[in-house]
Design an enzyme around this catalytic site. Structure first.
Site, PDB file in Angstrom:
ATOM      1  N   VAL A 304       0.841  -1.198   0.000  1.00 16.41           N
ATOM      2  CA  VAL A 304       0.000   0.000   0.000  1.00 16.41           C
ATOM      3  C   VAL A 304       0.876   1.248   0.000  1.00 16.41           C
ATOM      4  CG1 VAL A 304      -1.709   1.297   1.323  1.00 16.41           C
ATOM      5  CG2 VAL A 304      -1.924  -1.173   1.106  1.00 16.41           C
ATOM      6  N   ASP A 351      -5.195  19.319 -43.333  1.00 20.27           N
ATOM      7  CA  ASP A 351      -5.983  19.574 -44.538  1.00 20.27           C
ATOM      8  C   ASP A 351      -5.694  20.980 -45.017  1.00 20.27           C
ATOM      9  OD1 ASP A 351      -7.322  17.315 -44.983  1.00 20.27           O
ATOM     10  OD2 ASP A 351      -9.278  17.966 -44.274  1.00 20.27           O
ATOM     11  N   THR A 622      -4.246  17.393 -49.320  1.00 17.88           N
ATOM     12  CA  THR A 622      -5.428  18.020 -49.917  1.00 17.88           C
ATOM     13  C   THR A 622      -5.963  17.202 -51.082  1.00 17.88           C
ATOM     14  OG1 THR A 622      -6.204  20.005 -51.068  1.00 17.88           O
ATOM     15  CG2 THR A 622      -3.900  19.475 -51.335  1.00 17.88           C
ATOM     16  N   GLY A 623      -7.236  17.383 -51.367  1.00 17.29           N
ATOM     17  CA  GLY A 623      -7.839  16.727 -52.529  1.00 17.29           C
ATOM     18  C   GLY A 623      -7.664  17.564 -53.787  1.00 17.29           C
ATOM     19  N   ARG A 675      -4.354  15.599 -54.364  1.00 18.87           N
ATOM     20  CA  ARG A 675      -5.232  14.635 -55.044  1.00 18.87           C
ATOM     21  C   ARG A 675      -5.278  13.317 -54.278  1.00 18.87           C
ATOM     22  NH1 ARG A 675      -9.136  16.661 -57.633  1.00 18.87           N
ATOM     23  NH2 ARG A 675      -9.543  15.680 -59.597  1.00 18.87           N
ATOM     24  N   ASP A 700     -12.140  16.846 -41.635  1.00 17.73           N
ATOM     25  CA  ASP A 700     -13.497  17.300 -41.309  1.00 17.73           C
ATOM     26  C   ASP A 700     -14.571  16.427 -41.938  1.00 17.73           C
ATOM     27  OD1 ASP A 700     -13.014  17.994 -43.867  1.00 17.73           O
ATOM     28  OD2 ASP A 700     -13.370  20.139 -43.647  1.00 17.73           O
ATOM     29  N   THR A 796      -2.920  14.165   1.665  1.00 17.41           N
ATOM     30  CA  THR A 796      -1.864  15.160   1.911  1.00 17.41           C
ATOM     31  C   THR A 796      -0.893  15.292   0.748  1.00 17.41           C
ATOM     32  OG1 THR A 796      -1.100  13.445   3.404  1.00 17.41           O
ATOM     33  CG2 THR A 796      -1.767  15.478   4.399  1.00 17.41           C
TER      34      THR A 796
END
EC number: 7.2.2.10
Length: 996
Positions: A304, A351, A622-623, A675, A700, A796
């Site tokens: 303990v 993104d 990014t696309g 892409r 997102d 404590t």
């Protein structure tokens, strides 16, 4: 059906044996339903509550505590006399702690499973199909659509399955598929086949995907995939298959728990073994078994003592406080451990649209023709400021502000922008911002008209709602729009047929569209108010400027604007047949060209600079196409202006074509991926994790969810989909990249503070172990009992430890490289330091108890021999003549020991203000929370000594002034010892670290 996009509509229909006009027969429907099942995503089979509860007890530290509680419970049954009640306190308290911890854990886990459920909100309720049992279209439940069904979709519908378009029943068909592909503008669809079998979803222009929305038009198609086989269904499977990785902190604490449990087991066995010789001592009534049980109890007390019970609670509290601080910086943290993970982030994959940029298209440049001399042409180019959908911004020419009404060409250009437009600007009063109504590109043109104000309207005193469309309204009052020739793919333009609202001026046709298509159909150029024939040389010069704007640093999206001064009469046009529209838009006059882009957020460049200083690599994903992506990277500082990016930017296709080894190398180097599809994102995260990088990934759309779940830190946008949010660890309220960087800084500060309080708690536990070990090894009466140890560990020590979470962050926190997730929590030197401090804590605690027995004026003043052989004390032993044997179980020595332990711990908390800084450099008042916590801890300690019935439960009693003086004398040296150790650390041991 595989690769339906590569097949012709007729092939798709024959594959399912179906006719476009009649649809499936009832028999075919039944057969396909049996084969493919219902069109729905299976509900996520979450873990049962019971499984989740059991999981919480898989942690080693928790198991040891549980074992200790069970043993204490059993031993408590055999207690006799007045100790029975106090004996039950300890196992009861331990169980309470474990239950509270388990509740927090289960609650956290339940939240994580909502992600897959949230996908179901994209399933439409109803669908429209043709089946041979009815003559007309029928509405059915979307779950009953099967592959082979002939489905009809029209504006406003949610697509009910993956569909290969067979015929389009309107001029154009536009689809908003941003949730799936992340494309910010709606996509125009067609029916021709796309021959590339490896085309990404963005390029499958003849397909409609389940869950996306029809923005304009009407079409009929054949369902080729339903349920889990759809693209959105595949995403669900990816998410279900993604195992949640352990955070570096969880892994560290697991490892730490294992080490601790081994050490504890060893010490417990050692203490028990050392005392085998004492099992028969008279104090145990001469019974070997009772002696064994007594020392077994001491071993349990040791367990303990050695486990920092308060640690899980303190860590949770510290992380929760951290989340509140992050929320103020617009970063809302959903899972607590990820707060700390942010601190060792080494790569941020972001993104582009909406995070690095504003996702608000803006016209930044435009030109009109100034003069034409033979084949020589001069252009007037203008720059436009502003990066959001607002009517505020300036038009400048050659660096100085321009009055647009002075240029006839600009007046006409503004007229075309305002009329050849179905969108508008709207002021949202609740959000206090301007928003687009309609298409992004067209809204950008509305903003341009407002900034140009070509009729010098007085807009100063207008309310924001009136200001939104003030200048556009003026133009629309002068010309009446009779009808629109919708955009079509073959001519890549749209036009409006207008007549003057007053007077009898002739009709005009205003056209906007892709430059090459529009300029090809122009016969003239506008110069001032006159028109000049468009020669091939002039055309080439204009196209050269447009090409230049479309590439290079800006990569603007250009639109050409033209007028047909004498259009055909309305009755001469066939408005039903869109293939004829191109014939009506001929013999036009070129007026000018506008260039627009989705501009970078203002604060992003500074944040990327901060990341560079902090050793964090930023990768843009990014696309969009590669040219635009690289241009934005240069603008925001991911790439330098003239940097060669040949091995640093890839399209999804280029990345796929690399062999696996080169892919890993590419991910190590690259800072830009264009892409890309969702599967690429997950792949990139995997390679980064293979390099031991800690990755933060933003997203997102629904398509981002698997990668968000896979990355160590998934970051969803506040404006993103529910799926993305529930799959992520953090949500950006303002969608802003800079908030990520602020959160990383906070994460680093939290880790540093966490290190301090973990070390503080550990050195306290080492002290307790040393104390129990010493009393057992030296044969002294026990100085501390389990219930007192629990009080110290939980209350404590817990309060100052929590307050250490408020330590101020280091000034150069973002000037250091990210720490390695493999860096140990406690290094070799620190281990020595805490053993030294812990050794002193234990010795001083035992010393306090021994002092009362040997030297205190109110004590029994026994000899050291009597004290260390107290087990042999009985009436017939000559060595103990005149000594009351009960004195060895008195409460004052325990009170002394506990008071020394608590006071030393308060001094030790001051030592933990900084790892290596002296208290002279970093005074106690630099963390006022700590001062308050120490005051509260000491007050609670006084309470258990002086307020009844607590002294009885804790076996304590009141102390005299002299005894308190001794407590302080024994406690204070711990500060001096640590100051010496810090001095060595600063000057000899960790000097190299600082310089790096």
């Amino acid at each position: 059906m595989e690769n339906a996009h590569t097949k012709s509509p007729a092939e798709c229909l024959s594959y399912f044996g179906v006719n476009e006009h009649t649809g499936l027969s009832p028999d075919q429907f039944k057969k396909n339903l049996d084969k493919f099942g219902y069109n729905e995503l299976p509900a996520e089979e979450g873990k049962s509550i019971w499984d989740l509860i059991v999981e919480q007890f898989e942690d080693l530290l928790v198991r040891i505590l549980l074992l200790a509680a069970c043993i204490s419970f059993v031993l408590a049954w055999f207690e006799e006399g007045e100790e029975t009640i106090t004996a039950f306190v300890e196992p009861f308290v331990i169980l309470l702690i474990l239950i509270a911890n388990a509740i927090v854990g289960v609650w956290q886990e339940r939240n994580a499973e909502d992600a897959i459920e949230a996908l179901k909100e994209y399933e439409p309720e109803m669908g429209k199909v043709y089946r041979s049992d009815r003559k007309s279209v029928q509405r059915i439940k979307a779950r009953e659509i099967v592959p082979g069904d002939i489905v009809e979709v029209s504006v406003g519908d949610k697509v009910p399955a993956d569909i290969r378009i067979v015929s389009i029943k309107s001029t154009t068909l536009r689809v908003d598929q941003s949730i799936l592909t992340g494309e910010s503008v709606s996509v125009i669809k067609h029916t021709e086949s796309v021959p590339d079998p490896r085309a990404v979803n963005q390029d499958k222009k003849n397909m409609l995907f389940s869950g996306t929305n029809i923005a304009a038009g009407k079409a009929i198609g054949v369902a080729i995939a339903t349920g889990v086989s759809t693209e959105i269904g595949k995403i669900r499977d990816q998410m279900a298959a993604t195992e949640q990785e352990k955070t570096p902190l969880q892994a560290k604490l697991d490892e730490f728990g294992e080490q601790l449990s081994k050490v504890i087991s060893l010490i417990c066995v050692a203490v028990w073994a050392i005392n085998i010789g004492h099992f028969n001592d008279p104090v145990h009534g001469g019974s070997w078994i009772r002696g064994a049980v007594y020392y077994f109890k001491i071993a349990v007390a040791l367990a303990v003592a050695a486990i920092p019970e308060g640690l899980p609670a303190v860590i949770t509290t510290c992380l929760a406080l951290g989340t509140r601080r992050m929320a103020k910086k617009n970063a809302i943290v959903r899972s607590l451990p990820s707060v700390e993970t942010l601190g060792c982030t080494s790569v941020i994959c972001s993104d582009k649209t909406g995070t690095l940029t504003t996702n608000q298209m803006c016209v930044t440049k435009m030109f009109i023709v100034k003069s034409v001399d033979g084949d020589h042409v001069d252009l007037n180019a203008f720059d436009i400021s502003g990066s959001k959908y607002t009517p505020e911004g300036e038009v400048s020419h050659g660096g100085s502000k321009t009055n647009c009404s002075a240029y006839d060409g600009l007046v006409e250009l503004a007229t075309i922008c305002a009329l050849c437009n179905d969108s508008s600007l709207d002021y949202n009063e609740s959000k206090k911002i301007y928003e687009k109504v309609g298409e992004a590109t067209e809204t950008a043109l509305c903003c341009l008209v407002e900034k140009m104000n070509v009729f010098n309207s007085n807009v100063k005193n207008l309310s924001r709602i009136e200001r939104a469309n003030a200048c556009c309204t003026v133009i629309k009052q002068l010309m009446k729009k009779n009808f629109t020739l919708e955009f079509s793919r073959d001519r890549k333009s749209m036009s409006v047929y207008c007549t003057p609202a007053k007077g009898d001026g002739g009709a005009k046709m205003f056209v906007k569209g892709a430059p090459e298509g529009v300029i090809d159909r122009c016969a003239y150029v506008r110069v001032g108010t006159t028109r000049v024939p468009l020669t091939s040389a002039i055309k080439e010069k204009i196209m050269a400027v447009i090409r230049d704007w479309g590439t290079g640093r800006d990569t603007l999206r250009c639109l050409a604007l033209a007028t047909r001064d004498t259009p055909l009469k309305v009755e001469e046009m066939n408005l039903e047949d869109s293939t004829k529209f191109a014939d009506y838009e001929t013999d036009m006059t070129f007026v000018g060209c506008v260039g627009m882009l989705d501009p970078p957020r203002k604060e992003v460049t500074g944040s990327i600079e901060l990341c560079r200083d902090a050793g964090i690599r930023v990768i843009m994903i990014t696309g969009d196409n590669k040219g635009t992506a690289i241009a934005i990277c240069r603008r925001i500082g991911i790439f330098k202006e003239d940097e060669d990016v040949s091995n640093k930017a890839y399209t999804g296709r280029e990345f796929d074509d690399l062999p696996s080894q080169d892919q890993a190398e590419a991910v190590r180097r690259a800072c830009c991926f264009a892409r890309v599809e969702p599967s690429h994102k997950s792949k990139i995260v995997e390679f980064l994790q293979g390099n031991d990088d800690i990755t933060a990934m933003t997203g997102d759309g629904v398509n981002d969810a698997p990668a968000l779940k896979k990355a160590e830190i998934g970051i969803a946008m506040g404006s993103g989909t529910a799926v993305a949010k529930s799959a992520s660890e953090m949500v950006l309220a303002d969608d802003n990249f800079s908030s990520i960087v602020a959160a990383v800084e906070e994460g680093r500060a939290i880790y540093n503070n966490m290190k301090q309080f973990i070390r503080y708690l550990i050195s306290s536990n080492v002290g307790e172990v040393v104390c129990i070990f010493l009393t057992a090894a030296l044969g002294l009466p026990e100085a501390l009992i389990p219930v007192q140890l629990l009080w110290v560990n939980l209350v404590t020590d817990g309060l100052p430890a929590t307050a250490l979470g408020f330590n101020p962050p280091d000034l150069d926190i973002m000037g250091k490289p990210p720490r390695s997730p493999k860096e140990p929590l406690i290094s070799g030197w620190l281990f020595f330091r805490y053993m030294a401090i812990g050794g002193y804590v234990g010795a001083a605690t035992v010393g306090g108890a021994a002092w009362w027995f040997l030297y205190d004026s109110t004590g029994p003043a026994v000899t050291y021999y009597q004290l260390s052989h107290f087990m042999q004390c009985h009436n017939h032993n000559e060595d103990f003549t005149g000594v009351d044997c009960d004195i060895f179980e008195a409460s004052p020595p325990m009170t002394m020991a506990l008071s020394v332990l608590v006071t030393i711990e308060m001094c030790n908390a001051l030592n933990s203000l900084s790892e290596n800084q002296s208290l002279i450099r970093m005074p106690p008042w630099s963390n006022l929370w700590l001062m308050a916590a120490m005051t509260l801890s000491m007050s609670l300690h006084f309470m258990i000594i002086y307020v009844d019935p607590l002294p009885m439960i804790f076996k304590l009693t009141h102390l005299t002034f002299d005894q308190w003086l001794m407590v302080f004398k024994l406690s204070f040296p711990v500060i001096l010892i640590d100051e010496v150790l810090k001095f060595f650390a600063r000057n000899y041991i960790e000097t190299g670290k600082e310089v790096k």
